[in-house]
Motif scaffolding. Sequence first.
Motif, PDB file in Angstrom:
ATOM      1  N   ILE A 119       0.877  -1.230  -0.028  1.00 62.29           N
ATOM      2  CA  ILE A 119       0.107   0.051   0.014  1.00 62.29           C
ATOM      3  C   ILE A 119       0.783   1.292  -0.053  1.00 62.29           C
ATOM      4  O   ILE A 119       0.641   2.265  -0.724  1.00 62.29           O
ATOM      5  N   ALA A 120       2.075   1.175   0.991  1.00 65.93           N
ATOM      6  CA  ALA A 120       2.862   2.399   0.921  1.00 65.93           C
ATOM      7  C   ALA A 120       3.497   2.800  -0.422  1.00 65.93           C
ATOM      8  O   ALA A 120       3.676   3.643  -0.976  1.00 65.93           O
ATOM      9  N   ASP A 121       3.938   1.651  -1.248  1.00 66.66           N
ATOM     10  CA  ASP A 121       4.770   1.397  -2.324  1.00 66.66           C
ATOM     11  C   ASP A 121       3.662   2.064  -3.612  1.00 66.66           C
ATOM     12  O   ASP A 121       4.552   2.784  -4.125  1.00 66.66           O
ATOM     13  N   VAL A 122       2.548   1.660  -3.477  1.00 65.82           N
ATOM     14  CA  VAL A 122       1.732   2.099  -4.506  1.00 65.82           C
ATOM     15  C   VAL A 122       1.388   3.727  -4.273  1.00 65.82           C
ATOM     16  O   VAL A 122       1.206   4.388  -5.484  1.00 65.82           O
ATOM     17  N   THR A 123       1.581   4.201  -3.232  1.00 63.65           N
ATOM     18  CA  THR A 123       1.405   5.771  -3.103  1.00 63.65           C
ATOM     19  C   THR A 123       2.591   6.421  -3.628  1.00 63.65           C
ATOM     20  O   THR A 123       2.718   7.597  -4.108  1.00 63.65           O
ATOM     21  N   ARG A 124       3.877   5.686  -3.584  1.00 63.41           N
ATOM     22  CA  ARG A 124       4.931   6.310  -4.074  1.00 63.41           C
ATOM     23  C   ARG A 124       5.098   6.273  -5.564  1.00 63.41           C
ATOM     24  O   ARG A 124       5.883   6.912  -6.105  1.00 63.41           O
ATOM     25  N   ASP A 144       0.680   7.915 -10.364  1.00 62.19           N
ATOM     26  CA  ASP A 144       0.775   9.192 -11.190  1.00 62.19           C
ATOM     27  C   ASP A 144      -0.357  10.433 -10.619  1.00 62.19           C
ATOM     28  O   ASP A 144      -0.269  11.555 -11.016  1.00 62.19           O
ATOM     29  N   LYS A 145      -1.033  10.028  -9.609  1.00 60.16           N
ATOM     30  CA  LYS A 145      -2.019  10.767  -8.799  1.00 60.16           C
ATOM     31  C   LYS A 145      -1.305  11.647  -8.003  1.00 60.16           C
ATOM     32  O   LYS A 145      -1.854  12.681  -7.214  1.00 60.16           O
ATOM     33  N   LEU A 146      -0.094  11.090  -7.249  1.00 57.48           N
ATOM     34  CA  LEU A 146       0.301  11.898  -6.072  1.00 57.48           C
ATOM     35  C   LEU A 146       1.688  12.274  -6.397  1.00 57.48           C
ATOM     36  O   LEU A 146       2.575  11.737  -7.071  1.00 57.48           O
ATOM     37  N   ARG A 147       2.072  13.532  -5.960  1.00 58.16           N
ATOM     38  CA  ARG A 147       3.603  14.036  -5.879  1.00 58.16           C
ATOM     39  C   ARG A 147       4.389  13.325  -5.055  1.00 58.16           C
ATOM     40  O   ARG A 147       5.764  13.241  -5.270  1.00 58.16           O
ATOM     41  N   GLY A 181       4.897   6.653   8.007  1.00 61.07           N
ATOM     42  CA  GLY A 181       3.428   6.601   7.565  1.00 61.07           C
ATOM     43  C   GLY A 181       3.309   4.985   7.646  1.00 61.07           C
ATOM     44  O   GLY A 181       2.303   4.542   7.970  1.00 61.07           O
ATOM     45  N   THR A 182       4.085   4.239   7.022  1.00 61.77           N
ATOM     46  CA  THR A 182       4.148   2.732   6.905  1.00 61.77           C
ATOM     47  C   THR A 182       3.975   2.081   8.526  1.00 61.77           C
ATOM     48  O   THR A 182       3.187   1.262   8.478  1.00 61.77           O
ATOM     49  N   LEU A 183       4.808   2.574   9.412  1.00 56.55           N
ATOM     50  CA  LEU A 183       4.948   2.167  10.392  1.00 56.55           C
ATOM     51  C   LEU A 183       3.464   2.494  11.366  1.00 56.55           C
ATOM     52  O   LEU A 183       3.129   1.815  12.085  1.00 56.55           O
ATOM     53  N   SER A 184       3.129   3.680  10.959  1.00 58.33           N
ATOM     54  CA  SER A 184       1.917   4.375  11.786  1.00 58.33           C
ATOM     55  C   SER A 184       0.691   3.288  11.256  1.00 58.33           C
ATOM     56  O   SER A 184      -0.190   3.099  12.021  1.00 58.33           O
ATOM     57  N   LEU A 185       0.738   3.177  10.006  1.00 62.56           N
ATOM     58  CA  LEU A 185      -0.588   2.402   9.803  1.00 62.56           C
ATOM     59  C   LEU A 185      -0.561   0.812  10.250  1.00 62.56           C
ATOM     60  O   LEU A 185      -1.492   0.457  10.535  1.00 62.56           O
ATOM     61  N   ALA A 186       0.726   0.261  10.370  1.00 60.04           N
ATOM     62  CA  ALA A 186       0.837  -1.068  11.303  1.00 60.04           C
ATOM     63  C   ALA A 186       0.312  -0.839  12.882  1.00 60.04           C
ATOM     64  O   ALA A 186      -0.593  -1.589  13.251  1.00 60.04           O
ATOM     65  N   LEU A 198      -6.447   4.024  -4.331  1.00 54.59           N
ATOM     66  CA  LEU A 198      -5.330   3.356  -4.469  1.00 54.59           C
ATOM     67  C   LEU A 198      -5.477   2.113  -3.620  1.00 54.59           C
ATOM     68  O   LEU A 198      -5.058   0.754  -3.941  1.00 54.59           O
ATOM     69  N   LEU A 199      -6.246   2.015  -2.614  1.00 48.37           N
ATOM     70  CA  LEU A 199      -6.577   0.879  -1.628  1.00 48.37           C
ATOM     71  C   LEU A 199      -6.973  -0.203  -2.504  1.00 48.37           C
ATOM     72  O   LEU A 199      -7.009  -1.436  -2.564  1.00 48.37           O
ATOM     73  N   SER A 200      -8.080   0.233  -3.368  1.00 46.75           N
ATOM     74  CA  SER A 200      -9.018  -0.607  -4.277  1.00 46.75           C
ATOM     75  C   SER A 200      -7.819  -1.519  -5.130  1.00 46.75           C
ATOM     76  O   SER A 200      -8.291  -2.409  -5.707  1.00 46.75           O
ATOM     77  N   THR A 201      -6.913  -0.630  -5.475  1.00 43.03           N
ATOM     78  CA  THR A 201      -6.052  -1.453  -6.572  1.00 43.03           C
ATOM     79  C   THR A 201      -4.870  -2.489  -5.989  1.00 43.03           C
ATOM     80  O   THR A 201      -4.232  -3.103  -6.686  1.00 43.03           O
TER      81      THR A 201
END
Length: 318
Positions: free
Chosen positions: A233-238, A241-244, A251-256, A309-312
Motif C-alpha cells: 500500500i505504501a509503495d503504490v502511493t509512491r 501518477d496521482k500523487l507527487r 507512515g508505513t509504521l503508523s499504519l501498522a 489506491l487501496l482498491s488497486t
Amino acid sequence: MNATTIRSLAAAINQNISRVIYGKSDKIDLILCALLCSGHVLLDDIPGTGKTSLAKALARSISSEEDAFRRIQFTPDLLPSDITGIHYYNQKENEFVFRPGPLFANIIIADEINRTTPRTQSALLECMEERQTTIDGKTFALPKPFFIIATQNPLESQGTFPLPEAQIDRFLMRLSLGYPSKEEEKAILDRHIEETPLTALTPVCTADDLVAAQTAVRKIHISDAVKDYIVRIADVTRNSDKLRIGVSPRGTLSLAHVAQAHAALDGRDYVLPDDVKAVAVPVLAHRVISRSQNSVRLAQSTETIIDYLLSTVSAPIE
C-alpha cells in the motif's frame, strides 16, 4: 492486559464520551486507536462541532484530576516558552526554578494550531515524537499518557501559518467530526438544553490502565502477509501518477500500529487486512501530496486518492 481487556476498556471510554458527543462512535474509536498507539490527532473541522468537548470528555474519562487536561489557544503572539514552560528566578529559594507549561498534561487540545508562528509550531515537534521537551539545554520527560488533539479550521486562511509537512507527518491521523444528523442534533438539544453532560462524567479508567493498554497493543500479532500488504500500500502511493509525494516510512509504521489498535478494539490479538483497510485513509491521506495543488479541498482529494489506491492493492486471503 490482553485484547479482550483492551476492547472492554475502549468500549467503556467510548460509551462515556458518547454521553457528550452524539453519533460519532466510529470517530471516537479512531481517536482511541490513536491514543492506544501513543499517537496524536489533527481535527480538520469547522468551529462548533464538538472538538473541545470531545477532548475534555476523553480527559475526564481517564482522570478526574484538573491537570490531566490542558487547552492551548494558539495565537500569532504565542511563544514556545508559553507552552513548554520557563525557568524563573525564585528569590525566596535564591535559585532558578522550572515552571512547567501546559504541555505537561495527559490530554492536550491545541486549538487552531495553524494560527501560531512556525517558531512556536516547531516547539511541538520534539514533544510529539519523543515525549520530551528541551528547555534551556535541559530535557524534561512528559507525563504518560501524552496525547495531543490539534484543531484547525479548513475554511479560513487569513492570519494562519500552514503546518509544515514535517509536522503534519507527526500526526498519527487527520479526522473530521462533521455535522450531526437531524436526529443526533435533536438529541443534543434535549440533553444540553437544561444541563451540561460533560460535568457529570466520571473516570472509567486510570492513566496507568491506559499506559498498560498502550504497551499491550504493540504485542498484537501482524503476520508476514499483512506486513507485505501494508508495504505494498505504501509503495503504490509512491509510484502513483496521482500523487507527487507518497507515504513515508513513518507512515508505513503508523499504519501498522493503528491496525494493531483497531484489531484490539475488536477483541482480537491478531491483525486482519480489514483492519488495515479500515484505518488507511485517516492514517495516510494527510501524509501524501496530490499533484492537483489547485484543489479547493485538498484534504478530500487525497482521501479520495488513498481510497482509490487501496482498491488497486490485492489483500491477502489467508
